[in-house]
Write a protein that holds these residues in place. Structure first.
Motif, PDB file in Angstrom:
ATOM      1  N   TYR A 146       0.825  -1.201   0.000  1.00  0.00           N
ATOM      2  CA  TYR A 146       0.000   0.000   0.000  1.00  0.00           C
ATOM      3  C   TYR A 146       0.864   1.258   0.000  1.00  0.00           C
ATOM      4  O   TYR A 146       0.557   2.245  -0.678  1.00  0.00           O
ATOM      5  CB  TYR A 146      -0.934   0.001   1.219  1.00  0.00           C
ATOM      6  CG  TYR A 146      -2.207  -0.760   0.995  1.00  0.00           C
ATOM      7  CD1 TYR A 146      -3.250  -0.210   0.248  1.00  0.00           C
ATOM      8  CD2 TYR A 146      -2.374  -2.041   1.513  1.00  0.00           C
ATOM      9  CE1 TYR A 146      -4.424  -0.919   0.033  1.00  0.00           C
ATOM     10  CE2 TYR A 146      -3.540  -2.747   1.307  1.00  0.00           C
ATOM     11  CZ  TYR A 146      -4.567  -2.187   0.569  1.00  0.00           C
ATOM     12  OH  TYR A 146      -5.725  -2.892   0.346  1.00  0.00           O
ATOM     13  N   ARG A 150       1.023   4.362  -2.857  1.00  0.00           N
ATOM     14  CA  ARG A 150       0.936   5.791  -2.574  1.00  0.00           C
ATOM     15  C   ARG A 150       2.139   6.540  -3.139  1.00  0.00           C
ATOM     16  O   ARG A 150       2.010   7.654  -3.653  1.00  0.00           O
ATOM     17  CB  ARG A 150       0.860   6.020  -1.057  1.00  0.00           C
ATOM     18  CG  ARG A 150      -0.399   5.486  -0.416  1.00  0.00           C
ATOM     19  CD  ARG A 150      -0.546   6.049   0.990  1.00  0.00           C
ATOM     20  NE  ARG A 150      -1.480   5.255   1.761  1.00  0.00           N
ATOM     21  CZ  ARG A 150      -1.134   4.336   2.637  1.00  0.00           C
ATOM     22  NH1 ARG A 150       0.153   4.062   2.831  1.00  0.00           N
ATOM     23  NH2 ARG A 150      -2.048   3.659   3.311  1.00  0.00           N
ATOM     24  N   SER A 153       1.828   7.324  -6.745  1.00  0.00           N
ATOM     25  CA  SER A 153       0.904   8.398  -7.083  1.00  0.00           C
ATOM     26  C   SER A 153       1.298   9.726  -6.458  1.00  0.00           C
ATOM     27  O   SER A 153       0.512  10.662  -6.395  1.00  0.00           O
ATOM     28  CB  SER A 153      -0.517   8.029  -6.646  1.00  0.00           C
ATOM     29  OG  SER A 153      -0.564   7.832  -5.249  1.00  0.00           O
ATOM     30  N   HIS A 226      -6.920  13.797  -9.830  1.00  0.00           N
ATOM     31  CA  HIS A 226      -6.836  12.705  -8.848  1.00  0.00           C
ATOM     32  C   HIS A 226      -6.772  11.395  -9.612  1.00  0.00           C
ATOM     33  O   HIS A 226      -7.573  11.166 -10.525  1.00  0.00           O
ATOM     34  CB  HIS A 226      -8.053  12.724  -7.921  1.00  0.00           C
ATOM     35  CG  HIS A 226      -8.057  11.591  -6.953  1.00  0.00           C
ATOM     36  ND1 HIS A 226      -8.722  10.408  -7.219  1.00  0.00           N
ATOM     37  CD2 HIS A 226      -7.477  11.447  -5.738  1.00  0.00           C
ATOM     38  CE1 HIS A 226      -8.559   9.581  -6.199  1.00  0.00           C
ATOM     39  NE2 HIS A 226      -7.814  10.195  -5.291  1.00  0.00           N
ATOM     40  N   ASP A 228      -6.630   7.140  -9.508  1.00  0.00           N
ATOM     41  CA  ASP A 228      -6.956   5.963  -8.696  1.00  0.00           C
ATOM     42  C   ASP A 228      -6.982   4.733  -9.590  1.00  0.00           C
ATOM     43  O   ASP A 228      -7.197   4.837 -10.809  1.00  0.00           O
ATOM     44  CB  ASP A 228      -8.311   6.150  -8.023  1.00  0.00           C
ATOM     45  CG  ASP A 228      -8.474   5.221  -6.825  1.00  0.00           C
ATOM     46  OD1 ASP A 228      -7.510   4.494  -6.521  1.00  0.00           O
ATOM     47  OD2 ASP A 228      -9.549   5.232  -6.210  1.00  0.00           O
ATOM     48  N   LEU A 230      -8.778   0.986 -10.147  1.00  0.00           N
ATOM     49  CA  LEU A 230      -9.932   0.161  -9.808  1.00  0.00           C
ATOM     50  C   LEU A 230      -9.851  -1.159 -10.554  1.00  0.00           C
ATOM     51  O   LEU A 230      -8.950  -1.360 -11.391  1.00  0.00           O
ATOM     52  CB  LEU A 230     -11.233   0.900 -10.159  1.00  0.00           C
ATOM     53  CG  LEU A 230     -11.455   2.267  -9.485  1.00  0.00           C
ATOM     54  CD1 LEU A 230     -12.764   2.888  -9.978  1.00  0.00           C
ATOM     55  CD2 LEU A 230     -11.463   2.127  -7.974  1.00  0.00           C
ATOM     56  N   ARG A 252     -10.704  13.294  -1.252  1.00  0.00           N
ATOM     57  CA  ARG A 252     -10.665  11.955  -1.861  1.00  0.00           C
ATOM     58  C   ARG A 252      -9.491  11.135  -1.341  1.00  0.00           C
ATOM     59  O   ARG A 252      -9.589   9.925  -1.179  1.00  0.00           O
ATOM     60  CB  ARG A 252     -10.591  12.082  -3.383  1.00  0.00           C
ATOM     61  CG  ARG A 252     -11.853  12.625  -4.024  1.00  0.00           C
ATOM     62  CD  ARG A 252     -11.843  12.385  -5.512  1.00  0.00           C
ATOM     63  NE  ARG A 252     -13.059  12.893  -6.141  1.00  0.00           N
ATOM     64  CZ  ARG A 252     -13.388  12.672  -7.404  1.00  0.00           C
ATOM     65  NH1 ARG A 252     -12.569  11.946  -8.183  1.00  0.00           N
ATOM     66  NH2 ARG A 252     -14.497  13.170  -7.919  1.00  0.00           N
ATOM     67  N   GLU A 253      -8.413  11.834  -1.091  1.00  0.00           N
ATOM     68  CA  GLU A 253      -7.254  11.110  -0.548  1.00  0.00           C
ATOM     69  C   GLU A 253      -7.533  10.608   0.858  1.00  0.00           C
ATOM     70  O   GLU A 253      -7.117   9.519   1.236  1.00  0.00           O
ATOM     71  CB  GLU A 253      -6.012  12.004  -0.554  1.00  0.00           C
ATOM     72  CG  GLU A 253      -5.330  12.070  -1.898  1.00  0.00           C
ATOM     73  CD  GLU A 253      -4.918  10.710  -2.396  1.00  0.00           C
ATOM     74  OE1 GLU A 253      -4.347   9.915  -1.615  1.00  0.00           O
ATOM     75  OE2 GLU A 253      -5.182  10.417  -3.553  1.00  0.00           O
ATOM     76  N   GLN A 255     -10.471   9.724   1.970  1.00  0.00           N
ATOM     77  CA  GLN A 255     -11.359   8.577   1.766  1.00  0.00           C
ATOM     78  C   GLN A 255     -10.560   7.343   1.325  1.00  0.00           C
ATOM     79  O   GLN A 255     -10.809   6.227   1.785  1.00  0.00           O
ATOM     80  CB  GLN A 255     -12.421   8.915   0.718  1.00  0.00           C
ATOM     81  CG  GLN A 255     -13.455   9.925   1.183  1.00  0.00           C
ATOM     82  CD  GLN A 255     -14.462  10.239   0.089  1.00  0.00           C
ATOM     83  OE1 GLN A 255     -14.224   9.994  -1.112  1.00  0.00           O
ATOM     84  NE2 GLN A 255     -15.605  10.791   0.496  1.00  0.00           N
ATOM     85  N   LYS A 256      -9.624   7.584   0.424  1.00  0.00           N
ATOM     86  CA  LYS A 256      -8.805   6.474  -0.079  1.00  0.00           C
ATOM     87  C   LYS A 256      -7.958   5.877   1.043  1.00  0.00           C
ATOM     88  O   LYS A 256      -7.830   4.642   1.158  1.00  0.00           O
ATOM     89  CB  LYS A 256      -7.908   6.976  -1.207  1.00  0.00           C
ATOM     90  CG  LYS A 256      -7.068   5.896  -1.861  1.00  0.00           C
ATOM     91  CD  LYS A 256      -6.248   6.475  -3.002  1.00  0.00           C
ATOM     92  CE  LYS A 256      -5.397   5.403  -3.669  1.00  0.00           C
ATOM     93  NZ  LYS A 256      -4.593   5.960  -4.776  1.00  0.00           N
ATOM     94  N   LYS A 259     -10.170   3.839   3.294  1.00  0.00           N
ATOM     95  CA  LYS A 259     -10.539   2.585   2.625  1.00  0.00           C
ATOM     96  C   LYS A 259      -9.393   1.580   2.673  1.00  0.00           C
ATOM     97  O   LYS A 259      -9.599   0.378   2.908  1.00  0.00           O
ATOM     98  CB  LYS A 259     -10.932   2.868   1.181  1.00  0.00           C
ATOM     99  CG  LYS A 259     -11.381   1.632   0.419  1.00  0.00           C
ATOM    100  CD  LYS A 259     -11.719   1.964  -1.021  1.00  0.00           C
ATOM    101  CE  LYS A 259     -12.117   0.703  -1.789  1.00  0.00           C
ATOM    102  NZ  LYS A 259     -12.414   0.989  -3.219  1.00  0.00           N
ATOM    103  N   GLU A 260      -8.176   2.054   2.472  1.00  0.00           N
ATOM    104  CA  GLU A 260      -7.011   1.170   2.527  1.00  0.00           C
ATOM    105  C   GLU A 260      -6.843   0.578   3.925  1.00  0.00           C
ATOM    106  O   GLU A 260      -6.530  -0.616   4.075  1.00  0.00           O
ATOM    107  CB  GLU A 260      -5.755   1.932   2.125  1.00  0.00           C
ATOM    108  CG  GLU A 260      -5.673   2.253   0.643  1.00  0.00           C
ATOM    109  CD  GLU A 260      -4.421   3.044   0.304  1.00  0.00           C
ATOM    110  OE1 GLU A 260      -3.696   3.424   1.253  1.00  0.00           O
ATOM    111  OE2 GLU A 260      -4.175   3.281  -0.882  1.00  0.00           O
TER     112      GLU A 260
END
Length: 579
Positions: A146, A150, A153, A226, A228, A230, A252-253, A255-256, A259-260
């Protein structure tokens, strides 16, 4: 309470609560098998040392799967003087979290599966809805994955991670990928210029191509988009690019990231329960729980450790304690005292051996300190960690009695090995002997007998062996006498029918001449019934055989001419008069 994957997260707080309020826990496990080699009785031999039992189970049992874990918490209610219990049945299964997750391989034993099935065990709950898990190392590797995502990105969606590979200069793109990247950049330019479109779904591509896209966008578009990744229903990965302002990008980051973290927790799964039990520091009990503990550590925490010290000779011990997990201590000789160099190995010099012994003690004592929380680098010789070893003298080459206790009772069981499978066992309390003998009646892998029975059996074996030896010699003597009687009959025929012949041969050949062979053939057909009866009577008794042997000697002496050499067959050996 039955807990499977579908209700694990919703009930996890109840599990934590039960662990937090409990006075102690009881655990139990169900497995896909017990032994992949020896039978269960051979795997758990009653004469195993703790080390041998551990090594056997580690070698032959760890490829099986613990797929149901039972936990029962006990809390004492002082008001009503009773215990309050909470029971949980966890169905666990190592379902891969993603394509890079561990794909666990395990084996099954038909007898174990058959037994569980006969008890109504529901295997569908294991394989279809079992709770996943990761051990510490697998969790660490997943978190690194993970982090790497990151880092890729960074600049096009990262909040706080800075990649060492990220630069503000153009990325070097292989020739065969330049056209592909140019097409991606062109699509993004169109997205940014469009007032209607806010998202762009790229076509599924390889991992290498996705990495090139992330690196290119990190350099070319540090703000305003942004990025991502999927997955489609067919498990194909693709990149989604969204046109956002800075505030939306940060949201959004967040949230991401959340989620991770949730995905990581889901992947760690049931191991979170084991961590909670371990961190509570409370008593855990079980029934014949060695296998349960080994599987729990192996599956949910870390691979089982090997023996860290296999050789206790001073030279080998000193070398081993320089390696992980030990740390060699820093030492310095006092002023005016010579220093030793371990590289020269002055073994069997008393001062040097004492020096090496001290170094080994320091390394092992400090290793015990690593288990404290927080760990201690230095453990004093007066530390409470060392007290259990005070006044214990190690007994070399005695596997069953590890030490001599100078300030308390020694082990009340003494074992002396006869061979690899038999041993003398002495008990300090004689009344325990019959208990041990009675218990062994139900054992399959070993047998116990009293020392008196052992001595009696050895005496019987010795008598049988002596009788067999005597019977064998008697059989040899009987056959010899039979041969002697036949020789007597033949010699009697020679001497009574050929007295006129004179012997001119010094020795008789071992192989008879044709004439002799023909003569013997005729003699065998002309021996009278009386002579045959004499032959048979020779086997009647040992004393009769001796008498006839002496009579034969006298007859030969009387019949042979002076100076002639007897022509009777040579004897194998002379029979002594007294046996």
């Amino acid at each position: 309470m039955e807990i499977i994957r579908s209700n694990f997260k919703s009930n996890l707080h109840k599990v934590y609560e039960a662990i937090e309020e409990a006075d102690f826990f009881a655990i139990d496990g169900e497995f896909s098998g017990i032994s992949d080699g020896p039978s269960v009785t051979a795997l758990t031999n009653g004469f195993d040392t703790p080390e041998e039992r551990y090594q056997k189970l580690k070698k032959h049992s760890m490829d099986f799967l613990l797929f149901q874990f039972g936990l029962c918490t006990f809390k004492y209610d002082y008001t009503d003087s009773k215990y309050i219990t909470k029971s949980f049945n966890f169905y666990v299964f190592p379902k891969p979290f993603n394509r890079s997750s561990p794909d666990v391989k395990f084996v099954c034993q038909s007898s174990s599966i058959d037994f569980l099935a006969s008890q109504g065990f529901d295997f569908n709950k294991v394989f279809c809805n079992g709770i996943p898990y990761l051990n510490h190392e697998e969790e660490r590797q997943l978190r690194e994955q993970y982090d790497e995502k990151r880092l890729q990105s960074n600049g096009a969606g990262a909040l706080s991670y800075v990649s060492p590979n990220t630069s503000k200069c153009p990325v070097t793109i292989p020739e065969d990928q330049k056209k592909f990247i140019d097409q991606v950049v062109e699509k993004i330019e169109n997205l940014l210029q469009s007032e209607e479109s806010k998202n762009l779904d790229l076509e599924p591509c390889t991992g290498f191509q996705r990495k090139l896209i992330y690196q290119t966008l990190s350099w070319k578009y540090p703000k305003g988009i942004h990025v991502d990744t999927l997955e489609t229903e067919k498990k194909e990965r693709y990149i989604v690019i969204s046109k956002v302002d800075e505030e939306e990008r940060k949201r959004r980051e967040q949230q991401k990231l959340a989620k991770e973290q949730e995905e990581l927790n889901d992947a760690v799964g049931f191991s979170r329960v084991i961590h909670a039990i371990a961190n509570s520091g409370k008593l855990v009990i079980g029934h014949n729980m060695l296998l349960d503990v080994m599987h729990t550590v192996h599956q949910f925490y870390c691979p089982l450790p090997a023996d860290i010290i296999n050789n206790t000779s001073l030279a080998e011990l000193e070398k081993r304690l320089k390696e992980t997990p030990f740390n060699p201590p820093k030492v310095e000789s006092a002023e005016g005292f010579p220093s030793y160099d371990t590289a020269t190995e002055q073994l069997h010099e008393a001062g040097y051996d004492a020096y090496i012994t001290g170094l080994c003690f320091i390394s092992m004592a400090n290793y015990l300190g690593s288990f404290l929380s927080p760990p201690k680098i230095h453990v004093s010789a007066r530390s409470k960690l060392i007290e259990p070893f005070f006044n214990k003298l190690f007994l070399m080459r005695v596997m069953d009695i590890p030490y001599l206790n100078l300030e308390g009772p020694d082990c009340n069981i003494h074992i002396s090995w006869i061979d690899d499978t038999s041993a003398f066992v002495s008990l300090s309390q004689p009344e325990q002997v019959q208990i041990a003998v009675n218990t062994s009646k139900y054992a399959e892998s070993y047998r116990i007998q009293t020392y008196a029975q052992y001595v009696g059996k050895k005496r019987e074996e010795k008598q049988i062996k002596r009788k067999w030896t005597e019977d064998t010699w008697q059989e040899v003597e009987r056959k010899r006498l039979n041969t002697q009687c036949i020789s007597y009959a033949l010699n009697h025929y020679y001497h009574t029918n050929s007295l006129t012949a004179t012997s001119t041969v010094g020795k008789r050949n071992l192989s008879p001449s044709p004439a002799e062979a023909d003569l013997e053939a005729r003699i065998s057909g002309e021996i009278s019934d009386t002579e045959l009866e004499q032959t048979e009577s020779c086997a009647e008794s040992l004393s009769e055989g001796k008498k006839k042997a002496k009579k034969l000697k006298r007859m030969k002496k009387d019949l042979s001419p002076a100076g002639a050499i007897p022509d009777s067959p040579a004897k194998l050996f002379e029979v002594p008069d007294t046996w």
